[in-house]
Write a protein that holds these residues in place. Structure first.
Motif, PDB file in Angstrom:
ATOM      1  N   UNK A  22       0.796  -1.226  -0.197  1.00 54.98           N
ATOM      2  CA  UNK A  22      -0.120   0.139  -0.048  1.00 54.98           C
ATOM      3  C   UNK A  22       0.630   1.220  -0.004  1.00 54.98           C
ATOM      4  N   UNK A  23       2.302   1.137  -0.231  1.00 54.33           N
ATOM      5  CA  UNK A  23       3.003   2.277  -0.305  1.00 54.33           C
ATOM      6  C   UNK A  23       3.799   2.769   1.050  1.00 54.33           C
ATOM      7  N   UNK A  24       3.567   1.865   2.117  1.00 58.70           N
ATOM      8  CA  UNK A  24       4.304   2.541   3.373  1.00 58.70           C
ATOM      9  C   UNK A  24       5.426   2.053   3.237  1.00 58.70           C
ATOM     10  N   UNK A  63       9.820  10.644  19.594  1.00 60.91           N
ATOM     11  CA  UNK A  63      10.964  10.779  18.535  1.00 60.91           C
ATOM     12  C   UNK A  63      10.128  10.089  17.481  1.00 60.91           C
ATOM     13  N   UNK A  64       9.843   9.001  17.572  1.00 59.98           N
ATOM     14  CA  UNK A  64       9.384   8.057  16.303  1.00 59.98           C
ATOM     15  C   UNK A  64       8.300   8.925  15.703  1.00 59.98           C
ATOM     16  N   UNK A  65       7.313   9.313  16.467  1.00 56.95           N
ATOM     17  CA  UNK A  65       6.100  10.230  15.804  1.00 56.95           C
ATOM     18  C   UNK A  65       6.603  11.483  15.214  1.00 56.95           C
ATOM     19  N   UNK A  66       7.483  12.186  15.752  1.00 60.22           N
ATOM     20  CA  UNK A  66       8.008  13.367  15.054  1.00 60.22           C
ATOM     21  C   UNK A  66       8.761  13.023  13.766  1.00 60.22           C
ATOM     22  N   UNK A  67       9.436  12.125  13.870  1.00 61.12           N
ATOM     23  CA  UNK A  67      10.166  11.382  12.619  1.00 61.12           C
ATOM     24  C   UNK A  67       8.923  11.311  11.524  1.00 61.12           C
ATOM     25  N   UNK A  68       8.355  10.482  11.758  1.00 65.10           N
ATOM     26  CA  UNK A  68       7.181  10.251  11.115  1.00 65.10           C
ATOM     27  C   UNK A  68       6.499  11.095  10.647  1.00 65.10           C
ATOM     28  N   UNK A  78       2.472   7.980   3.570  1.00 66.03           N
ATOM     29  CA  UNK A  78       2.006   7.957   4.864  1.00 66.03           C
ATOM     30  C   UNK A  78       2.923   6.697   5.630  1.00 66.03           C
ATOM     31  N   UNK A  79       3.680   7.183   6.742  1.00 66.45           N
ATOM     32  CA  UNK A  79       4.412   6.274   7.232  1.00 66.45           C
ATOM     33  C   UNK A  79       3.534   5.314   8.242  1.00 66.45           C
ATOM     34  N   UNK A  80       4.048   4.485   8.722  1.00 68.89           N
ATOM     35  CA  UNK A  80       3.474   3.652  10.233  1.00 68.89           C
ATOM     36  C   UNK A  80       4.453   3.748  11.049  1.00 68.89           C
ATOM     37  N   UNK A 104      -1.637  15.752   9.743  1.00 68.31           N
ATOM     38  CA  UNK A 104      -0.614  14.791   9.109  1.00 68.31           C
ATOM     39  C   UNK A 104      -1.151  13.444   9.027  1.00 68.31           C
ATOM     40  N   UNK A 105      -1.269  12.588   7.931  1.00 66.55           N
ATOM     41  CA  UNK A 105      -1.736  11.294   7.973  1.00 66.55           C
ATOM     42  C   UNK A 105      -0.472  10.320   8.528  1.00 66.55           C
ATOM     43  N   UNK A 106      -0.966   9.456   9.424  1.00 65.18           N
ATOM     44  CA  UNK A 106       0.172   8.552  10.139  1.00 65.18           C
ATOM     45  C   UNK A 106      -0.596   7.620  10.562  1.00 65.18           C
ATOM     46  N   UNK A 107      -0.197   6.249  10.026  1.00 67.11           N
ATOM     47  CA  UNK A 107      -0.786   5.160  10.598  1.00 67.11           C
ATOM     48  C   UNK A 107       0.170   4.581  11.822  1.00 67.11           C
ATOM     49  N   UNK A 108      -0.687   5.112  13.071  1.00 67.16           N
ATOM     50  CA  UNK A 108      -0.047   4.978  14.407  1.00 67.16           C
ATOM     51  C   UNK A 108      -0.713   3.624  14.969  1.00 67.16           C
ATOM     52  N   UNK A 109       0.254   2.738  15.246  1.00 64.75           N
ATOM     53  CA  UNK A 109      -0.155   1.526  15.955  1.00 64.75           C
ATOM     54  C   UNK A 109       0.516   0.999  17.268  1.00 64.75           C
ATOM     55  N   UNK A 110      -0.146   0.155  17.883  1.00 72.22           N
ATOM     56  CA  UNK A 110       0.665  -0.300  19.098  1.00 72.22           C
ATOM     57  C   UNK A 110       0.373  -1.574  19.275  1.00 72.22           C
TER      58      UNK A 110
END
Ligand SMILES: Cc1ncc(C[n+]2csc(CCOP(=O)(O)OP(=O)(O)O)c2C)c(N)n1
Ligand SMILES: [Mg+2]
Length: 573
Positions: A22-24, A63-68, A78-80, A104-110
């Motif tokens: 899907x392009x991630x 940091x992970x979120x800010x980089x994304x 779109x980053x994950x 900002x579109x981000x696929x944030x997962x946990x």
């Protein structure tokens, strides 16, 4: 319909392959016990021929979120992001709110703590699996994300991933949240097959309503002193030429208030800077384009007779609890689609002479403004401690024309202006500090050929988790220049206190609490400890050469660099 079959041993393998399809391109991650099936899937690699998103480790979730965030803004992709269950989600919240308020579109997962206490593959096998589980893990951020879900069954994977990605990218874009229980990730998924390309696309941009356009055109045609205020129009780089053409055609001055993207090249003849106060007194019509806060009412507001038109995909900012700016017309629509149509509706209603008169007036104001800014630069050039004005001015001289600036507060764009769409990223209106340094790394990842410079306050730098930032820059080979405008304080807190209590005790006190940051570490050595170039600059005459040395390290040695510039108190923001 093209269907792809992919033999996999686990849902985790299928999930990663699907993301890549899907392009991630990247999975920014901070791992825990929930990651075991993901780590295993990566370790097996592309044994089945499927591509996987490149894993990028970040040693703090913010940091992970800010980089994304930086990567998404600078790439349009779109980053994950994946973090460790409830606790990792908690650490990432500031970054999630920044991304949400900035669309900002981000696929944030946990991950989720294993659900079962024994029996299934992935079931609980260590003590933390009890205490880390929450009744409602997503409750922490449900208000911030556009959509959230838990992957419950492998057979639903394609629908869930496509729904997450299409909702994140449909206008207005924003982060979405998906939790991934360990047993589900570890489960087998026989006969996995999926559509490629996807059969689910994001929704189109909204186009404006004709009646609303006509109303807005009438207001603008009747105005003698119309003005445009924007913060975010340039989020869509296609909106930049649309705004430039519209402003030029009708000679309407443009203010970029709390600029977050480059919306209008700073050398455009209608650009009147970054402070709405310069147009508010005389404005009789204001076009608010992609701007949550066009002015601060308690400080200065337009004349009550002034008509106000708001344009945006969500022009009322419906996710903000309170926002009461006057609004005579609200046009729902993407700026790139609205402005050409509004121009068409307005063209026959305005006289050439009115436009010519406005153009001449803007020319005069612009020239006076530029002269005043140049005078100020001259005045502060030799001041020590350095003025933030000088830092911005020297940076303007030193940067590559093609460079990208990431600004967390302290750059003064009037002294370091940008002209290329996509060359400037400012902090989210939510202003969760600690964003800029990581965002700059994400921008560099998206645009490796371009020089990337992060401008940060000493406070913002400390919030960014500097050791983790410099480690990530070294580990992922992301040579960025960090310029820290170091006034050894949280200047914003000082300004807020003096603003509310100008004659108060804090104003008289030498050392009111919670303002000064004493005994700060040598930031340049923190960068040096990660293998970067670092320098402390105190002499204003030294700054241009220090910038050259730092940029040489970035460009030629491919090392990160940090200039710790000792500045006057009071700050720049
Ligand atoms: C996560 C977070 N915590 C606290 C704040 C409140 N805050 C806003 S500006 C600021 C100080 C920033 O200091 P610095 O980056 O040094 O810039 P200066 O104000 O000194 O120019 C603080 C603490 C915030 N915006 N975000
Ligand atoms: Mg400061």
């Amino acid at each position: 319909m093209a269907r792809k079959a992919l033999p996999v041993d686990s849902v985790a393998e299928a999930y990663l392959a699907l993301l890549a399809d899907r392009g991630v391109e990247y999975l920014f991650a901070n791992a825990g016990t929930d990651f075991a099936p993901i780590v295993e899937a990566y370790a097996k690699g592309a044994g089945n021929g499927a591509a996987l998103p490149t894993p990028l480790l970040a040693t703090h979730e913010n940091l992970a979120m800010s980089m994304a965030h930086g990567y998404a803004a600078a790439s349009g992709k779109v980053p994950a992001v994946m973090v460790h269950v409830s606790v990792g989600t908690a650490n990432a919240l500031c970054g999630v709110l920044n991304a949400a308020r900035e669309n900002v579109p981000i696929l944030f997962t946990a991950g989720r703590s294993p659900l079962t206490e024994e029996g299934l593959a992935g079931a609980r096998d260590t003590y933390i699996h009890w205490a880390q589980e929450m009744f409602d893990q997503a409750g922490m951020l449900r208000e911030m994300v556009k959509w959230e879900y838990e992957l419950r069954l492998g057979v639903q994977l394609e629908t869930v991933v496509d729904r997450a990605l299409t909702i994140a990218t449909s206008p207005p874009a924003g982060p979405v949240y998906l939790s991934l229980p360990r047993e589900v990730l570890a489960a087998p998924l026989p006969d996995f097959a999926y559509d490629s390309p996807s059969r689910r696309t994001a929704a189109s941009l909204p186009a404006p309503d004709e009646a609303a356009l006509a109303q807005a055109a009438e207001i603008l045609a009747a105005a003698r002193h119309p003005a445009i205020i924007t913060a975010d129009a340039g989020r869509d780089v296609a909106a930049v030429p649309a705004l430039a053409a519209f402003a030029e055609r009708f000679a309407i001055p443009v203010i970029e208030h709390r600029q977050r993207y480059l919306s209008l090249p700073a050398d455009h003849p209608c650009h009147l800077g970054y402070n709405p106060a310069v147009v508010l007194d005389e404005a009789d019509a204001i076009l608010v384009i992609d701007c949550d806060v066009p002015w601060t009412p308690s400080r200065k507001a337009p004349n009550p007779e002034c008509k106000v038109i708001h344009i945006g995909v969500d022009p009322l900012f419906s996710r903000y609890p309170i926002r009461g700016f006057a609004c005579d017309v609200a046009i729902t629509g993407a700026t790139r689609l609205v402005l050409p149509k509004l121009g068409g509706a307005l063209a026959s209603l305005v006289s050439k002479s009115a436009i010519a008169a406005r153009r001449a007036a803007i020319d005069v104001r612009r020239a006076a403004q530029q002269a005043e800014l140049a005078r100020l630069r001259g005045e502060v050039a030799t001041m020590q401690p350095l003025s933030p004005v000088r830092v911005s001015a020297c940076l303007a001289e030193a940067r590559d024309p093609n460079s990208i600036i990431v600004n967390e507060y302290t750059l003064m764009p009037e002294h370091c202006s940008s002209t290329l769409p996509g060359s400037f990223f400012g902090s989210s209106p939510a202003a969760g500090l600690g964003w800029g340094a990581g965002a700059a790394l994400g921008v560099k990842l998206a645009q490796p050929e371009r020089q990337v410079i992060a401008v940060l306050g000493d406070g913002s730098y400390l919030f960014s988790n500097p050791v983790a930032v410099h480690h990530a820059a070294a580990m992922h080979r992301l040579p960025v220049l960090f310029v820290v405008v170091n006034n050894a304080m949280w200047g914003a807190v000082r300004r807020a206190t003096l603003g509310m209590y100008p004659q108060g005790e804090a104003a008289r006190s030498n050392r009111p609490p919670f303002i000064e940051l004493e005994d700060l570490p040598a930031f340049e050595q923190v960068c040096g400890a990660a293998g970067g170039y670092g320098e402390r600059v105190e002499d204003p005459a030294e700054l241009p050469e220090a910038l050259q040395r730092a940029l040489h390290a970035v460009k030629v040695e491919k090392r990160q660099a940090l200039l710790n510039v000792i500045c006057q108190g009071g700050g720049g923001g």
